[in-house]
Scaffold this motif. Sequence first.
Motif, PDB file in Angstrom:
ATOM      1  N   SER A   1       0.934  -1.262  -0.019  1.00 44.43           N
ATOM      2  CA  SER A   1      -0.124  -0.069   0.278  1.00 44.43           C
ATOM      3  C   SER A   1       0.852   1.284   0.044  1.00 44.43           C
ATOM      4  O   SER A   1       1.557   1.493   1.030  1.00 44.43           O
ATOM      5  N   THR A   2       1.112   2.083  -1.163  1.00 47.72           N
ATOM      6  CA  THR A   2       1.705   3.015  -1.033  1.00 47.72           C
ATOM      7  C   THR A   2       1.229   4.096  -0.537  1.00 47.72           C
ATOM      8  O   THR A   2       1.902   4.916  -0.018  1.00 47.72           O
ATOM      9  N   THR A   3      -0.306   4.262  -0.184  1.00 47.14           N
ATOM     10  CA  THR A   3      -0.808   5.310   0.668  1.00 47.14           C
ATOM     11  C   THR A   3      -0.417   5.282   1.888  1.00 47.14           C
ATOM     12  O   THR A   3      -0.107   6.302   2.582  1.00 47.14           O
ATOM     13  N   THR A   4      -0.318   3.897   2.458  1.00 47.81           N
ATOM     14  CA  THR A   4       0.261   3.725   3.900  1.00 47.81           C
ATOM     15  C   THR A   4       1.609   3.904   3.727  1.00 47.81           C
ATOM     16  O   THR A   4       2.250   4.558   4.878  1.00 47.81           O
ATOM     17  N   MET A   5       2.422   3.743   2.879  1.00 50.29           N
ATOM     18  CA  MET A   5       4.028   4.081   2.602  1.00 50.29           C
ATOM     19  C   MET A   5       3.991   5.743   2.855  1.00 50.29           C
ATOM     20  O   MET A   5       5.107   6.123   3.817  1.00 50.29           O
ATOM     21  N   LEU A   6       3.288   6.288   2.154  1.00 47.54           N
ATOM     22  CA  LEU A   6       3.457   7.706   2.306  1.00 47.54           C
ATOM     23  C   LEU A   6       2.997   8.314   3.477  1.00 47.54           C
ATOM     24  O   LEU A   6       3.901   9.106   4.165  1.00 47.54           O
ATOM     25  N   ALA A   7       2.036   7.783   4.173  1.00 47.22           N
ATOM     26  CA  ALA A   7       1.519   8.172   5.436  1.00 47.22           C
ATOM     27  C   ALA A   7       2.743   7.954   6.492  1.00 47.22           C
ATOM     28  O   ALA A   7       2.965   8.700   7.343  1.00 47.22           O
ATOM     29  N   PHE A   8       3.146   6.953   6.472  1.00 49.54           N
ATOM     30  CA  PHE A   8       4.082   6.270   7.741  1.00 49.54           C
ATOM     31  C   PHE A   8       5.563   7.204   7.073  1.00 49.54           C
ATOM     32  O   PHE A   8       6.338   7.419   8.168  1.00 49.54           O
ATOM     33  N   GLY A   9       5.847   7.110   6.050  1.00 49.95           N
ATOM     34  CA  GLY A   9       7.002   8.058   5.646  1.00 49.95           C
ATOM     35  C   GLY A   9       6.835   9.631   6.248  1.00 49.95           C
ATOM     36  O   GLY A   9       7.979  10.083   6.501  1.00 49.95           O
ATOM     37  N   LEU A  10       5.763  10.093   6.207  1.00 53.01           N
ATOM     38  CA  LEU A  10       5.589  11.487   6.523  1.00 53.01           C
ATOM     39  C   LEU A  10       5.618  11.370   8.094  1.00 53.01           C
ATOM     40  O   LEU A  10       6.246  12.177   8.772  1.00 53.01           O
ATOM     41  N   ALA A  11       5.220  10.521   8.860  1.00 53.98           N
ATOM     42  CA  ALA A  11       4.926  10.379  10.166  1.00 53.98           C
ATOM     43  C   ALA A  11       6.249   9.971  11.095  1.00 53.98           C
ATOM     44  O   ALA A  11       6.349  10.478  12.167  1.00 53.98           O
ATOM     45  N   LEU A  12       6.785   9.010  10.637  1.00 53.65           N
ATOM     46  CA  LEU A  12       7.942   8.337  11.336  1.00 53.65           C
ATOM     47  C   LEU A  12       8.961   9.298  11.731  1.00 53.65           C
ATOM     48  O   LEU A  12       9.327   9.201  12.752  1.00 53.65           O
ATOM     49  N   PRO A  13       9.576  10.415  10.861  1.00 51.33           N
ATOM     50  CA  PRO A  13      10.635  11.425  11.149  1.00 51.33           C
ATOM     51  C   PRO A  13      10.002  11.972  12.367  1.00 51.33           C
ATOM     52  O   PRO A  13      11.138  12.359  13.284  1.00 51.33           O
ATOM     53  N   PHE A  14       8.927  12.250  12.268  1.00 48.91           N
ATOM     54  CA  PHE A  14       8.296  13.284  13.154  1.00 48.91           C
ATOM     55  C   PHE A  14       8.112  12.411  14.535  1.00 48.91           C
ATOM     56  O   PHE A  14       8.510  13.036  15.761  1.00 48.91           O
ATOM     57  N   PHE A  15       8.038  11.009  14.813  1.00 52.94           N
ATOM     58  CA  PHE A  15       7.897  10.277  15.816  1.00 52.94           C
ATOM     59  C   PHE A  15       9.266  10.376  16.313  1.00 52.94           C
ATOM     60  O   PHE A  15       9.492   9.997  17.577  1.00 52.94           O
ATOM     61  N   LEU A  16      10.431  10.265  15.450  1.00 55.71           N
ATOM     62  CA  LEU A  16      11.815  10.262  15.944  1.00 55.71           C
ATOM     63  C   LEU A  16      12.255  11.317  16.856  1.00 55.71           C
ATOM     64  O   LEU A  16      13.189  11.202  17.378  1.00 55.71           O
TER      65      LEU A  16
END
Length: 172
Positions: A103-118
């Motif tokens: 799911s590239t939509t999921t990849m986009l969402a997690f790609g945007l969110a994970l750097p902020f989480f870190l």
Amino acid sequence: MNLFELNEKIFFFLNQKIANPFLDFLVLYILIPFFSFLISVPIYFLFKGKKFLAIYSLFCGFFLYWLGHAILKPIFHIPRPFVLFENVRTIGPWHESPYSFPSTTTMLAFGLALPFFLKEKKVGKLLLLLAFLVGFFVIYSGFHTPFDVLAGILFSLIFVFSFDRILKIEKN
């Protein structure tokens, strides 16, 4: 029960068993518009003095989206649920590209969110919650299976954590 049967059972539970007009409304008119919030946050941080974090998030999100569409989907050739299964309910404004894995939509969402989480835990937790909701609504709407979403999350985790490690090595 094997993993493929489990994938199908979970898909039909989320796509049909819990389906109702209220959830349809919530997904179409609340969650999907909230998806734009995931993209708005890095842009906001770009103008609020956190340029590195904003660029890091935008790069990861859009690179992962490109990686999924340009490389991973053509490699795996796994069709969408409405091609694999009968009586799949589809809702929403999704384009109907032929492949669903990952799911590239999921990849986009997690790609945007994970750097902020870190880097910014408070904002990152909110964005991760939204990213998980994205994973839910792409299954609920009939365009992805749970395996597609889990693979999108896994590819995102591997990329972002590897990229973060490379950035830390470069800083030292």
